[in-house]
Design a protein around this motif. Structure first.
Motif, PDB file in Angstrom:
ATOM      1  N   GLY A 123     -10.757 -10.305  31.055  1.00  5.19           N
ATOM      2  CA  GLY A 123     -11.975 -11.100  31.114  1.00  5.19           C
ATOM      3  C   GLY A 123     -12.113 -11.819  32.441  1.00  5.19           C
ATOM      4  O   GLY A 123     -13.211 -11.917  33.002  1.00  5.19           O
ATOM      5  N   LEU A 124     -10.996 -12.321  32.974  1.00  4.55           N
ATOM      6  CA  LEU A 124     -11.022 -13.001  34.269  1.00  4.55           C
ATOM      7  C   LEU A 124     -11.403 -12.045  35.384  1.00  4.55           C
ATOM      8  O   LEU A 124     -12.244 -12.375  36.230  1.00  4.55           O
ATOM      9  N   ILE A 125     -10.811 -10.870  35.406  1.00  5.94           N
ATOM     10  CA  ILE A 125     -11.115  -9.879  36.447  1.00  5.94           C
ATOM     11  C   ILE A 125     -12.597  -9.517  36.390  1.00  5.94           C
ATOM     12  O   ILE A 125     -13.280  -9.470  37.414  1.00  5.94           O
ATOM     13  N   SER A 126     -13.099  -9.298  35.197  1.00  4.90           N
ATOM     14  CA  SER A 126     -14.515  -8.959  35.019  1.00  4.90           C
ATOM     15  C   SER A 126     -15.428 -10.089  35.490  1.00  4.90           C
ATOM     16  O   SER A 126     -16.380  -9.862  36.235  1.00  4.90           O
ATOM     17  N   ARG A 127     -15.132 -11.310  35.070  1.00  4.54           N
ATOM     18  CA  ARG A 127     -15.962 -12.469  35.452  1.00  4.54           C
ATOM     19  C   ARG A 127     -15.914 -12.718  36.952  1.00  4.54           C
ATOM     20  O   ARG A 127     -16.911 -13.101  37.564  1.00  4.54           O
ATOM     21  N   SER A 128     -14.747 -12.526  37.555  1.00  6.15           N
ATOM     22  CA  SER A 128     -14.575 -12.797  38.983  1.00  6.15           C
ATOM     23  C   SER A 128     -15.362 -11.831  39.851  1.00  6.15           C
ATOM     24  O   SER A 128     -15.681 -12.143  40.996  1.00  6.15           O
ATOM     25  N   GLY A 129     -15.670 -10.657  39.320  1.00  4.88           N
ATOM     26  CA  GLY A 129     -16.437  -9.668  40.068  1.00  4.88           C
ATOM     27  C   GLY A 129     -17.942  -9.878  40.016  1.00  4.88           C
ATOM     28  O   GLY A 129     -18.696  -9.165  40.678  1.00  4.88           O
ATOM     29  N   ALA A 130     -18.400 -10.872  39.266  1.00  6.90           N
ATOM     30  CA  ALA A 130     -19.840 -11.145  39.163  1.00  6.90           C
ATOM     31  C   ALA A 130     -20.360 -11.627  40.518  1.00  6.90           C
ATOM     32  O   ALA A 130     -19.667 -12.341  41.245  1.00  6.90           O
ATOM     33  N   PRO A 131     -21.592 -11.247  40.881  1.00  5.32           N
ATOM     34  CA  PRO A 131     -22.129 -11.594  42.195  1.00  5.32           C
ATOM     35  C   PRO A 131     -22.195 -13.092  42.493  1.00  5.32           C
ATOM     36  O   PRO A 131     -22.047 -13.497  43.641  1.00  5.32           O
ATOM     37  N   GLU A 132     -22.379 -13.933  41.458  1.00  2.00           N
ATOM     38  CA  GLU A 132     -22.511 -15.371  41.700  1.00  2.00           C
ATOM     39  C   GLU A 132     -21.163 -16.059  41.962  1.00  2.00           C
ATOM     40  O   GLU A 132     -21.115 -17.169  42.491  1.00  2.00           O
ATOM     41  N   VAL A 133     -20.040 -15.420  41.607  1.00  2.00           N
ATOM     42  CA  VAL A 133     -18.722 -16.039  41.774  1.00  2.00           C
ATOM     43  C   VAL A 133     -18.281 -15.959  43.232  1.00  2.00           C
ATOM     44  O   VAL A 133     -18.229 -14.887  43.824  1.00  2.00           O
ATOM     45  N   ASP A 155      -3.056 -11.065  43.389  1.00  2.14           N
ATOM     46  CA  ASP A 155      -2.974  -9.641  43.726  1.00  2.14           C
ATOM     47  C   ASP A 155      -4.071  -8.840  43.030  1.00  2.14           C
ATOM     48  O   ASP A 155      -4.674  -7.947  43.627  1.00  2.14           O
ATOM     49  N   ARG A 156      -4.330  -9.158  41.769  1.00  2.00           N
ATOM     50  CA  ARG A 156      -5.365  -8.433  41.009  1.00  2.00           C
ATOM     51  C   ARG A 156      -6.773  -8.698  41.541  1.00  2.00           C
ATOM     52  O   ARG A 156      -7.651  -7.848  41.441  1.00  2.00           O
ATOM     53  N   LEU A 157      -6.997  -9.891  42.114  1.00  2.00           N
ATOM     54  CA  LEU A 157      -8.323 -10.255  42.617  1.00  2.00           C
ATOM     55  C   LEU A 157      -8.498  -9.945  44.107  1.00  2.00           C
ATOM     56  O   LEU A 157      -9.566 -10.169  44.665  1.00  2.00           O
ATOM     57  N   ALA A 158      -7.446  -9.438  44.740  1.00  2.46           N
ATOM     58  CA  ALA A 158      -7.429  -9.273  46.199  1.00  2.46           C
ATOM     59  C   ALA A 158      -8.588  -8.427  46.734  1.00  2.46           C
ATOM     60  O   ALA A 158      -9.081  -8.684  47.820  1.00  2.46           O
ATOM     61  N   GLY A 159      -9.064  -7.455  46.006  1.00  4.34           N
ATOM     62  CA  GLY A 159     -10.118  -6.583  46.507  1.00  4.34           C
ATOM     63  C   GLY A 159     -11.520  -7.165  46.401  1.00  4.34           C
ATOM     64  O   GLY A 159     -12.473  -6.578  46.923  1.00  4.34           O
ATOM     65  N   ASP A 161     -14.624  -9.948  46.997  1.00  6.79           N
ATOM     66  CA  ASP A 161     -15.100 -10.783  48.098  1.00  6.79           C
ATOM     67  C   ASP A 161     -15.261 -12.227  47.623  1.00  6.79           C
ATOM     68  O   ASP A 161     -16.378 -12.745  47.536  1.00  6.79           O
ATOM     69  N   ILE A 162     -14.123 -12.848  47.280  1.00 10.45           N
ATOM     70  CA  ILE A 162     -14.122 -14.229  46.795  1.00 10.45           C
ATOM     71  C   ILE A 162     -12.966 -14.979  47.435  1.00 10.45           C
ATOM     72  O   ILE A 162     -11.996 -14.378  47.907  1.00 10.45           O
ATOM     73  N   SER A 163     -13.067 -16.292  47.430  1.00 12.97           N
ATOM     74  CA  SER A 163     -11.991 -17.146  47.894  1.00 12.97           C
ATOM     75  C   SER A 163     -11.071 -17.440  46.713  1.00 12.97           C
ATOM     76  O   SER A 163     -11.531 -17.800  45.632  1.00 12.97           O
ATOM     77  N   ILE A 164      -9.762 -17.283  46.920  1.00  9.24           N
ATOM     78  CA  ILE A 164      -8.775 -17.578  45.883  1.00  9.24           C
ATOM     79  C   ILE A 164      -7.974 -18.776  46.364  1.00  9.24           C
ATOM     80  O   ILE A 164      -7.336 -18.722  47.412  1.00  9.24           O
ATOM     81  N   THR A 165      -8.030 -19.881  45.602  1.00  9.15           N
ATOM     82  CA  THR A 165      -7.368 -21.113  46.012  1.00  9.15           C
ATOM     83  C   THR A 165      -6.423 -21.598  44.923  1.00  9.15           C
ATOM     84  O   THR A 165      -6.484 -21.141  43.782  1.00  9.15           O
ATOM     85  N   ARG A 166      -5.529 -22.525  45.306  1.00  9.93           N
ATOM     86  CA  ARG A 166      -4.599 -23.154  44.363  1.00  9.93           C
ATOM     87  C   ARG A 166      -4.833 -24.650  44.384  1.00  9.93           C
ATOM     88  O   ARG A 166      -5.321 -25.197  45.369  1.00  9.93           O
ATOM     89  N   LEU A 167      -4.429 -25.325  43.332  1.00  9.13           N
ATOM     90  CA  LEU A 167      -4.465 -26.781  43.328  1.00  9.13           C
ATOM     91  C   LEU A 167      -3.466 -27.291  44.366  1.00  9.13           C
ATOM     92  O   LEU A 167      -2.423 -26.684  44.577  1.00  9.13           O
ATOM     93  N   ALA A 168      -3.788 -28.408  44.998  1.00 13.76           N
ATOM     94  CA  ALA A 168      -2.866 -29.019  45.948  1.00 13.76           C
ATOM     95  C   ALA A 168      -1.632 -29.531  45.213  1.00 13.76           C
ATOM     96  O   ALA A 168      -1.700 -29.902  44.039  1.00 13.76           O
ATOM     97  N   ARG A 169      -0.525 -29.550  45.890  1.00 12.25           N
ATOM     98  CA  ARG A 169       0.726 -30.064  45.330  1.00 12.25           C
ATOM     99  C   ARG A 169       1.225 -31.158  46.259  1.00 12.25           C
ATOM    100  O   ARG A 169       1.081 -31.077  47.468  1.00 12.25           O
ATOM    101  N   GLY A 170       1.827 -32.179  45.715  1.00 10.43           N
ATOM    102  CA  GLY A 170       2.391 -33.199  46.577  1.00 10.43           C
ATOM    103  C   GLY A 170       2.523 -34.540  45.900  1.00 10.43           C
ATOM    104  O   GLY A 170       2.708 -34.630  44.695  1.00 10.43           O
TER     105      GLY A 170
END
Length: 195
Positions: A123-133, A155-159, A161-170
């Motif tokens: 479901g995540l892979i499918s949703r992430s490929g939507a044009p608005e994401v 790795d699964r989302l690498a192809g 055209d979206i930005s993949i980010t993580r929460l900051a740690r510290g």
């Protein structure tokens, strides 16, 4: 097992409650039967019947899609990926995120036998490929399983055209350096930014 023992037995299975806490809770409920115990029993029964997983994001709600997915004022270009529903509730309580969520239902764990097919990844892979994401935020715990899951998803989302980010740690707000562990201090130094 009599009625009291059954109630204490089930309450003791809840996170944060042991046998002694369950006994205290049962005594309190019994003293407040009309104002607390009966309404609680009714609410639990109604929730058991009505609440279900959202077919879009995996959140729990009485409607499908859930109230967050139906909220038109939320930013549909950003998806925040979390381990479980409790993480959604924590982020909503903070009020800092106004995008959409995706609940995985766990983390990858070789020790626990949890693989990609056990999580809500398709479901995540499918949703992430939507044009608005435009962005997917990986908001997993800073544990080995959390890191493994974040890398797998990245790795699964690498192809796409979206930005993949993580929460900051510290360093947490109000935290004192002397009380922080070495890993947190290292992450805080690596993730420093200009003022």
């Amino acid at each position: 097992m009599d009625e009291l023992d059954r109630v204490m037995h089930y309450l003791a299975k809840l996170p944060g409650l042991g046998p002694r806490s369950a006994r205290r809770a049962v005594l309190h409920l019994l003293r407040k039967r009309e104002t607390l115990m009966h309404p609680l029993a009714d609410a639990l029964g109604a929730a058991a019947e009505a609440v279900r997983d959202c077919s879009v994001c995996g959140n729990l709600d009485a409607s499908d899609p859930c109230h967050i997915c139906k909220d038109e004022s939320r930013d549909g270009s950003v998806i925040c990926v979390v381990e479980d529903v409790g993480d959604v509730w924590a982020l909503e309580r903070a009020g800092a995120f106004k995008g959409r969520y995706h609940v995985l239902g766990g983390l990858l764990s070789a020790l626990d036998g949890v693989g990609p097919d056990d999580l809500n990844l398709d479901g995540l892979i499918s949703r992430s490929g939507a044009p608005e994401v435009k962005e997917v935020i990986l908001a997993m715990d800073a544990t080995v399983d959390g890191q493994t899951t974040a890398h797998y998803i990245s790795d699964r989302l690498a192809g796409l055209d979206i930005s993949i980010t993580r929460l900051a740690r510290g360093v947490p707000v109000g935290g004192e350096l002397d009380f922080l562990d070495d890993g947190t201090l290292t992450q805080a130094l690596k993730a420093r930014r200009a003022l």
